[in-house]
Design a protein around this motif. Sequence first.
Motif, PDB file in Angstrom:
ATOM      1  N   ARG A  32      10.978  23.458   8.028  1.00  0.00           N
ATOM      2  CA  ARG A  32      11.656  23.083   6.850  1.00  0.00           C
ATOM      3  C   ARG A  32      12.822  22.157   7.043  1.00  0.00           C
ATOM      4  N   PHE A  33      13.325  22.142   8.071  1.00  0.00           N
ATOM      5  CA  PHE A  33      14.316  21.109   8.306  1.00  0.00           C
ATOM      6  C   PHE A  33      14.326  20.200   9.684  1.00  0.00           C
ATOM      7  N   PRO A  34      13.014  19.448   9.653  1.00  0.00           N
ATOM      8  CA  PRO A  34      12.873  18.722  10.916  1.00  0.00           C
ATOM      9  C   PRO A  34      13.859  17.613  11.283  1.00  0.00           C
ATOM     10  N   HIS A  35      14.773  17.659  10.575  1.00  0.00           N
ATOM     11  CA  HIS A  35      15.932  16.587  10.796  1.00  0.00           C
ATOM     12  C   HIS A  35      17.136  17.222  11.659  1.00  0.00           C
ATOM     13  N   LEU A  36      17.192  18.512  11.634  1.00  0.00           N
ATOM     14  CA  LEU A  36      18.271  19.290  12.249  1.00  0.00           C
ATOM     15  C   LEU A  36      17.832  19.724  13.641  1.00  0.00           C
ATOM     16  N   ALA A  37      18.792  19.734  14.370  1.00  0.00           N
ATOM     17  CA  ALA A  37      18.779  20.164  15.890  1.00  0.00           C
ATOM     18  C   ALA A  37      18.788  21.781  15.849  1.00  0.00           C
ATOM     19  N   LEU A  38      17.631  22.337  16.328  1.00  0.00           N
ATOM     20  CA  LEU A  38      17.590  23.843  16.304  1.00  0.00           C
ATOM     21  C   LEU A  38      17.346  24.412  17.614  1.00  0.00           C
ATOM     22  N   THR A  39      18.023  25.107  18.063  1.00  0.00           N
ATOM     23  CA  THR A  39      18.248  25.585  19.380  1.00  0.00           C
ATOM     24  C   THR A  39      18.247  27.360  19.148  1.00  0.00           C
ATOM     25  N   ARG A  40      17.553  27.993  20.250  1.00  0.00           N
ATOM     26  CA  ARG A  40      17.423  29.558  20.129  1.00  0.00           C
ATOM     27  C   ARG A  40      17.969  30.085  21.344  1.00  0.00           C
ATOM     28  N   CYS A  41      18.668  31.086  21.494  1.00  0.00           N
ATOM     29  CA  CYS A  41      19.188  31.867  22.802  1.00  0.00           C
ATOM     30  C   CYS A  41      19.441  33.205  22.354  1.00  0.00           C
ATOM     31  N   ASP A  42      19.638  33.861  23.415  1.00  0.00           N
ATOM     32  CA  ASP A  42      20.118  35.441  23.088  1.00  0.00           C
ATOM     33  C   ASP A  42      21.579  35.388  22.856  1.00  0.00           C
ATOM     34  N   ALA A  43      21.758  36.338  22.080  1.00  0.00           N
ATOM     35  CA  ALA A  43      23.454  36.241  21.487  1.00  0.00           C
ATOM     36  C   ALA A  43      24.478  36.486  22.633  1.00  0.00           C
ATOM     37  N   SER A  56      26.698  35.980  10.686  1.00  0.00           N
ATOM     38  CA  SER A  56      25.894  36.971  11.424  1.00  0.00           C
ATOM     39  C   SER A  56      24.876  37.797  10.367  1.00  0.00           C
ATOM     40  N   PHE A  57      23.958  38.032  11.050  1.00  0.00           N
ATOM     41  CA  PHE A  57      22.830  38.756  10.166  1.00  0.00           C
ATOM     42  C   PHE A  57      22.386  39.882  11.086  1.00  0.00           C
ATOM     43  N   PRO A  58      21.471  40.761  10.336  1.00  0.00           N
ATOM     44  CA  PRO A  58      21.020  41.976  11.239  1.00  0.00           C
ATOM     45  C   PRO A  58      20.346  41.592  12.491  1.00  0.00           C
ATOM     46  N   ARG A  59      19.696  40.416  12.479  1.00  0.00           N
ATOM     47  CA  ARG A  59      18.932  40.109  13.909  1.00  0.00           C
ATOM     48  C   ARG A  59      19.534  38.863  14.318  1.00  0.00           C
ATOM     49  N   PHE A  60      20.294  38.016  14.013  1.00  0.00           N
ATOM     50  CA  PHE A  60      20.672  36.953  14.470  1.00  0.00           C
ATOM     51  C   PHE A  60      22.043  36.541  14.112  1.00  0.00           C
ATOM     52  N   ALA A 102      21.194  32.580  17.609  1.00  0.00           N
ATOM     53  CA  ALA A 102      21.130  33.482  18.611  1.00  0.00           C
ATOM     54  C   ALA A 102      20.854  34.782  18.448  1.00  0.00           C
ATOM     55  N   ALA A 103      19.812  35.349  19.083  1.00  0.00           N
ATOM     56  CA  ALA A 103      19.102  36.555  18.660  1.00  0.00           C
ATOM     57  C   ALA A 103      19.898  37.705  19.083  1.00  0.00           C
ATOM     58  N   ARG A 104      20.033  38.620  18.515  1.00  0.00           N
ATOM     59  CA  ARG A 104      20.729  39.920  18.549  1.00  0.00           C
ATOM     60  C   ARG A 104      19.981  41.186  18.722  1.00  0.00           C
ATOM     61  N   SER A 105      20.222  42.006  19.426  1.00  0.00           N
ATOM     62  CA  SER A 105      19.622  43.332  19.725  1.00  0.00           C
ATOM     63  C   SER A 105      19.790  43.961  18.488  1.00  0.00           C
ATOM     64  N   ALA A 108      14.851  37.857   7.397  1.00  0.00           N
ATOM     65  CA  ALA A 108      13.925  37.949   8.639  1.00  0.00           C
ATOM     66  C   ALA A 108      13.652  39.302   8.885  1.00  0.00           C
ATOM     67  N   GLU A 109      12.331  39.478   8.979  1.00  0.00           N
ATOM     68  CA  GLU A 109      11.789  40.909   9.224  1.00  0.00           C
ATOM     69  C   GLU A 109      11.894  41.148  10.894  1.00  0.00           C
ATOM     70  N   ALA A 110      11.823  42.471  11.050  1.00  0.00           N
ATOM     71  CA  ALA A 110      12.360  42.736  12.398  1.00  0.00           C
ATOM     72  C   ALA A 110      11.308  42.289  13.482  1.00  0.00           C
ATOM     73  N   ASP A 111      10.139  42.245  13.340  1.00  0.00           N
ATOM     74  CA  ASP A 111       8.965  41.793  13.817  1.00  0.00           C
ATOM     75  C   ASP A 111       8.609  40.278  13.900  1.00  0.00           C
ATOM     76  N   ALA A 112       9.390  39.592  13.211  1.00  0.00           N
ATOM     77  CA  ALA A 112       9.063  38.117  12.694  1.00  0.00           C
ATOM     78  C   ALA A 112      10.156  37.092  13.394  1.00  0.00           C
ATOM     79  N   SER A 113      10.039  35.956  13.769  1.00  0.00           N
ATOM     80  CA  SER A 113      11.044  35.034  14.172  1.00  0.00           C
ATOM     81  C   SER A 113      11.164  33.946  13.068  1.00  0.00           C
ATOM     82  N   PRO A 114      12.229  33.633  12.423  1.00  0.00           N
ATOM     83  CA  PRO A 114      12.088  32.570  11.391  1.00  0.00           C
ATOM     84  C   PRO A 114      12.353  31.095  12.148  1.00  0.00           C
ATOM     85  N   PHE A 115      12.288  31.286  13.523  1.00  0.00           N
ATOM     86  CA  PHE A 115      12.640  29.905  13.891  1.00  0.00           C
ATOM     87  C   PHE A 115      11.748  28.798  13.601  1.00  0.00           C
TER      88      PHE A 115
END
Length: 89
Positions: A31-42, A52-56, A83-86, A18-25
């Motif tokens: 790609r995975f419509p059958h999975l529950a996907l949720t996002r939030c702040d870390a 853990s990844f650099p951004r998430f 969970a988005a990380r700073s 994942a690039e610094a200015d793009a969201s992979p969500f």
Amino acid sequence: MALGTDELIEIERVLAAAEADASPFLGLRRRFPHLALTRCDASDVAEQPFRSFPRFDLHLIDGCDRCVQITADPARAIGILLAARSTER
């Protein structure tokens, strides 16, 4: 449906690249419509991430026992919490 090993590998690849200015969500949702996907702040998640990844932080969602919770077991995972990380650590 549990999160498969191949799916988990692909999700980890996407998050690692994942690039610094793009969201992979949205890409993951397509790609995975059958999975529950949720996002939030870390900072909103007290549990340790599955990976853990650099951004998430990647958390696995377990919904097998009627109550949604975080799990470390991919066999119980029905989705992911992204969970988005700073980047200013």
